[in-house]
Design an enzyme around this catalytic site. Structure first.
Site, mmCIF file in Angstrom:
data_model
loop_
_atom_site.group_PDB
_atom_site.id
_atom_site.type_symbol
_atom_site.label_atom_id
_atom_site.label_comp_id
_atom_site.label_asym_id
_atom_site.label_seq_id
_atom_site.Cartn_x
_atom_site.Cartn_y
_atom_site.Cartn_z
ATOM 1 N N ASN A 44 29.904 -5.462 -36.487
ATOM 2 C CA ASN A 44 30.324 -5.913 -37.825
ATOM 3 C C ASN A 44 30.027 -7.402 -38.003
ATOM 4 O O ASN A 44 30.001 -8.177 -37.032
ATOM 5 C CB ASN A 44 31.794 -5.593 -38.094
ATOM 6 C CG ASN A 44 32.758 -6.237 -37.134
ATOM 7 O OD1 ASN A 44 32.428 -6.547 -35.994
ATOM 8 N ND2 ASN A 44 33.991 -6.429 -37.569
ATOM 9 N N VAL A 45 29.797 -7.772 -39.248
ATOM 10 C CA VAL A 45 29.498 -9.171 -39.583
ATOM 11 C C VAL A 45 30.295 -9.527 -40.839
ATOM 12 O O VAL A 45 30.044 -8.966 -41.907
ATOM 13 C CB VAL A 45 27.990 -9.380 -39.845
ATOM 14 C CG1 VAL A 45 27.719 -10.832 -40.221
ATOM 15 C CG2 VAL A 45 27.161 -8.967 -38.633
ATOM 16 N N GLU A 46 31.268 -10.422 -40.677
ATOM 17 C CA GLU A 46 32.104 -10.814 -41.819
ATOM 18 C C GLU A 46 31.540 -12.057 -42.499
ATOM 19 O O GLU A 46 30.572 -12.658 -42.034
ATOM 20 C CB GLU A 46 33.541 -11.034 -41.327
ATOM 21 C CG GLU A 46 34.116 -9.742 -40.772
ATOM 22 C CD GLU A 46 35.574 -9.817 -40.403
ATOM 23 O OE1 GLU A 46 36.133 -10.939 -40.321
ATOM 24 O OE2 GLU A 46 36.172 -8.745 -40.179
ATOM 25 N N CYS A 55 30.083 -3.701 -42.315
ATOM 26 C CA CYS A 55 30.632 -2.905 -41.224
ATOM 27 C C CYS A 55 29.549 -2.666 -40.177
ATOM 28 O O CYS A 55 28.345 -2.731 -40.470
ATOM 29 C CB CYS A 55 31.111 -1.550 -41.746
ATOM 30 S SG CYS A 55 32.645 -1.593 -42.676
ATOM 31 N N GLU A 57 28.583 0.017 -38.974
ATOM 32 C CA GLU A 57 27.759 1.180 -39.312
ATOM 33 C C GLU A 57 26.626 0.813 -40.271
ATOM 34 O O GLU A 57 25.578 1.462 -40.262
ATOM 35 C CB GLU A 57 28.629 2.279 -39.938
ATOM 36 C CG GLU A 57 29.690 2.852 -38.996
ATOM 37 C CD GLU A 57 31.028 2.114 -39.112
ATOM 38 O OE1 GLU A 57 31.021 0.884 -39.336
ATOM 39 O OE2 GLU A 57 32.067 2.770 -38.958
ATOM 40 N N CYS A 88 35.326 3.813 -41.685
ATOM 41 C CA CYS A 88 35.947 3.711 -43.009
ATOM 42 C C CYS A 88 35.255 4.681 -43.965
ATOM 43 O O CYS A 88 34.207 5.263 -43.647
ATOM 44 C CB CYS A 88 35.860 2.278 -43.532
ATOM 45 S SG CYS A 88 34.215 1.770 -44.065
ATOM 46 N N CYS A 91 31.645 4.002 -44.853
ATOM 47 C CA CYS A 91 30.724 4.243 -43.733
ATOM 48 C C CYS A 91 30.581 5.728 -43.417
ATOM 49 O O CYS A 91 29.542 6.159 -42.924
ATOM 50 C CB CYS A 91 31.152 3.431 -42.521
ATOM 51 S SG CYS A 91 30.838 1.671 -42.817
HETATM 52 N N1 THU Z 1 34.857 -2.263 -39.934
HETATM 53 C C1 THU Z 1 33.703 -1.721 -39.456
HETATM 54 O O1 THU Z 1 32.831 -2.435 -38.953
HETATM 55 N N2 THU Z 1 33.536 -0.379 -39.551
HETATM 56 C C2 THU Z 1 34.471 0.476 -40.035
HETATM 57 O O2 THU Z 1 34.184 1.667 -40.175
HETATM 58 C C3 THU Z 1 35.812 -0.023 -40.358
HETATM 59 C C4 THU Z 1 35.902 -1.481 -40.574
HETATM 60 C C5 THU Z 1 35.025 -3.713 -39.870
HETATM 61 C C6 THU Z 1 34.816 -4.429 -41.175
HETATM 62 C C7 THU Z 1 35.633 -5.687 -40.965
HETATM 63 O O3 THU Z 1 34.801 -6.642 -40.331
HETATM 64 C C8 THU Z 1 36.728 -5.279 -40.012
HETATM 65 O O4 THU Z 1 36.335 -4.036 -39.467
HETATM 66 C C9 THU Z 1 38.086 -5.133 -40.674
HETATM 67 O O5 THU Z 1 38.047 -4.275 -41.762
#
Ligand code: THU
Length: 135
Positions: A44-46, A55, A57, A88, A91
């Site tokens: 994941n990359v925020e 996400c 995925e 989520c 995804c």
């Molecule tokens: N996140 C994912 O990378 N994949 C998911 O299916 C659920 C959520 C990440 C996004 C964000 O960086 C962190 O989890 C919190 O939501």
């Protein structure tokens, strides 16, 4: 083909260590096996603009296409503790397009088919059947 789930989970855990999650502090890694035997990983990359978060995925699906396309067969998604994390909703939809209803997804209680995690999914078939005719 027998899926090496421990290997897939370890690869997802390694990817999670590279996640960029300074805002949520939830590291996420994803690893998938493609139908032609490739192993793909992503994290994941925020972003300071929270809604732009990618996400793990998302990266995984991009890796699928960047590496020549094809179909995902099995996926493991884990948090920074290395344990499975359910994808989520968005995804699940991305994974449906990339792997279809029979995609195998690792969960904390065993392996699930994506069709069970995203029943009655909207797919490209709905577009074909329901779009307006060309003008
Ligand atoms: N996140 C994912 O990378 N994949 C998911 O299916 C659920 C959520 C990440 C996004 C964000 O960086 C962190 O989890 C919190 O939501």
């Amino acid at each position: 083909m027998a899926i090496e789930w421990a290997r897939l989970r370890a690869a997802a855990g390694e990817a999670a260590r590279h996640g960029y999650a300074p805002y949520s502090r939830l590291l996420v890694g994803a690893a998938a096996l493609t139908a032609d035997g490739r192993l793909l990983t992503a994290c994941n990359v925020e972003n300071a603009s929270y809604g732009l978060t990618l996400c793990a995925e998302c990266g995984l699906v991009s890796m699928l296409h960047a590496g020549g396309g094809g179909r995902l067969e099995a996926v493991s998604i884990v948090a920074g503790d290395g344990e499975p994390l359910l994808p989520c909703g968005r995804c699940r939809q991305l994974l449906m397009e990339a792997g279809g209803p029979s995609l195998l997804v690792e969960t904390a209680t065993g392996t699930a088919r994506l069709a069970d995690l995203l029943p009655a999914a909207f797919t490209g078939d709905d577009l074909e059947e329901r779009r307006e005719p060309p003008t």
